[in-house]
Design a protein around this motif. Structure first.
Motif, PDB file in Angstrom:
ATOM      1  N   ARG A   1       0.857  -1.187   0.000  1.00 21.71           N
ATOM      2  CA  ARG A   1       0.000   0.000   0.000  1.00 21.71           C
ATOM      3  C   ARG A   1       0.889   1.232   0.000  1.00 21.71           C
ATOM      4  N   ILE A   2       0.780   2.027  -1.095  1.00 22.47           N
ATOM      5  CA  ILE A   2       1.634   3.194  -1.278  1.00 22.47           C
ATOM      6  C   ILE A   2       0.767   4.449  -1.352  1.00 22.47           C
TER       7      ILE A   2
ATOM      8  N   THR B   1      -0.410   8.042  -2.420  1.00 23.09           N
ATOM      9  CA  THR B   1      -0.193   8.980  -3.518  1.00 23.09           C
ATOM     10  C   THR B   1      -1.008  10.235  -3.231  1.00 23.09           C
ATOM     11  N   THR B   2      -0.799  11.253  -4.016  1.00 23.48           N
ATOM     12  CA  THR B   2      -1.491  12.529  -3.777  1.00 23.48           C
ATOM     13  C   THR B   2      -2.986  12.440  -4.058  1.00 23.48           C
ATOM     14  N   ILE B   3      -3.431  11.389  -4.747  1.00 28.16           N
ATOM     15  CA  ILE B   3      -4.865  11.268  -5.044  1.00 28.16           C
ATOM     16  C   ILE B   3      -5.499  10.065  -4.355  1.00 28.16           C
ATOM     17  N   GLY B   4      -4.725   9.337  -3.551  1.00 30.51           N
ATOM     18  CA  GLY B   4      -5.269   8.183  -2.843  1.00 30.51           C
ATOM     19  C   GLY B   4      -4.303   7.020  -2.868  1.00 30.51           C
ATOM     20  N   PRO B   5      -4.594   5.954  -2.114  1.00 31.69           N
ATOM     21  CA  PRO B   5      -3.662   4.834  -2.007  1.00 31.69           C
ATOM     22  C   PRO B   5      -3.572   3.992  -3.283  1.00 31.69           C
ATOM     23  N   LEU B   6      -2.350   3.637  -3.635  1.00 29.31           N
ATOM     24  CA  LEU B   6      -2.075   2.695  -4.716  1.00 29.31           C
ATOM     25  C   LEU B   6      -1.740   1.366  -4.059  1.00 29.31           C
ATOM     26  N   THR B   7      -2.418   0.291  -4.446  1.00 25.02           N
ATOM     27  CA  THR B   7      -2.187  -1.007  -3.828  1.00 25.02           C
ATOM     28  C   THR B   7      -1.831  -2.049  -4.870  1.00 25.02           C
ATOM     29  N   LEU B   8      -1.020  -3.011  -4.451  1.00 29.48           N
ATOM     30  CA  LEU B   8      -0.684  -4.176  -5.256  1.00 29.48           C
ATOM     31  C   LEU B   8      -0.913  -5.381  -4.362  1.00 29.48           C
TER      32      LEU B   8
END
Length: 263
Positions: A245-246, A248-255
């Protein structure tokens, strides 16, 4: 355009989005792990990694492509791979490569290692000979005792408590950075092919060289904490990422890993 920049910058600068891999339970067997990528809960990509251990050697081959909303915003796809030796301490890379395209633009990297030291590197596009004053160049002395982003995320240990007590010194051909891990919690995960425990780490990014000090994206990430889950999904002494969970300026990026299979 913003989706593409986020995906590419995290893949190249952080070595996180494209790096999850796993290790097989027996020699000459291939473990295939599939991942889904989402931004603020919306699917934007997918990735598949095949890992093989044959005696004292190993190889990982990964494929990534945009999917769902990501296909509507930006056409992105590529491959990454590494091969090397299996040692008592873990995985020692010898050759790492990354090749991907996004909206018709191509990035490629080919890096050679020997005993943890970079012996050769060829990337495209190359850094300009006339860089900005804010660019921090990579020094030769910074390319000793490093690993690539793929094998570097494969943690070999019989002690789960030690997984998050380490720093991962990564180099992908462009940038040299440290991922500083610290323990956070224990969780359980369930995916097709694996149900069991996971070790949760907090991760901070410490750029060393090969970056622009004025990069807004990097400055943002330096002040954030990434959450990274490791689990022994194929063998008990090899922990690999199953969830990232990373911010970002617009919301979390998940893998997130969705399935694992052994053939």
């Amino acid at each position: 355009m913003q989706f593409r920049r986020i995906a590419i910058s995290l893949a190249v600068l952080c070595g996180v989005v494209l790096t999850p891999a796993t290790a097989p339970a027996a020699a000459d067997r291939v473990v295939t792990t599939e991942y889904g990528m989402a931004l603020i809960g919306l699917i934007i990509g997918k990735a598949t990694f095949d890992t093989k251990i044959d005696g004292n050697s190993f190889s990982v081959k990964g494929r990534m492509s945009s999917a769902g909303l990501g296909q509507l915003v930006s056409k992105t796809g590529g491959t990454s791979q590494v091969s090397g030796r299996v040692t008592s301490r873990g995985f020692a890379p010898e050759r790492y490569g990354l090749d991907y395209t996004s909206d018709g633009k191509r990035w490629s990297s080919d890096v050679s290692f020997r005993s943890g030291r970079v012996t050769g590197s060829n990337v495209s596009p190359k850094r300009s000979a006339d860089e900005k004053p804010s660019y921090v160049p990579v020094q030769r002395s910074q390319l000793a005792s490093v690993v690539d982003p793929l094998s570097g995320m494969m943690v070999r240990t019989s002690d789960p408590a030690s997984v998050c007590r380490r720093t991962l010194p990564l180099y992908d051909g462009w940038s040299r950075l440290d991922l500083k891990l610290s323990p956070k919690a224990r969780r359980t995960v369930s995916l097709s092919g694996y149900d069991g425990d996971a070790v949760v780490c907090n991760v901070r990014i410490d750029p060393v060289s090969g970056y622009d000090k004025k990069s807004k994206g990097l400055r943002f990430l330096k002040n954030q904490t990434i959450e990274l889950w490791f689990a022994p999904i194929a063998r008990p002494d090899v922990f690999v990422p199953v969830y990232v969970r990373i911010p970002t300026t617009i919301g979390p990026l998940t893998l997130q890993a969705t399935s694992v299979s052994v053939k």
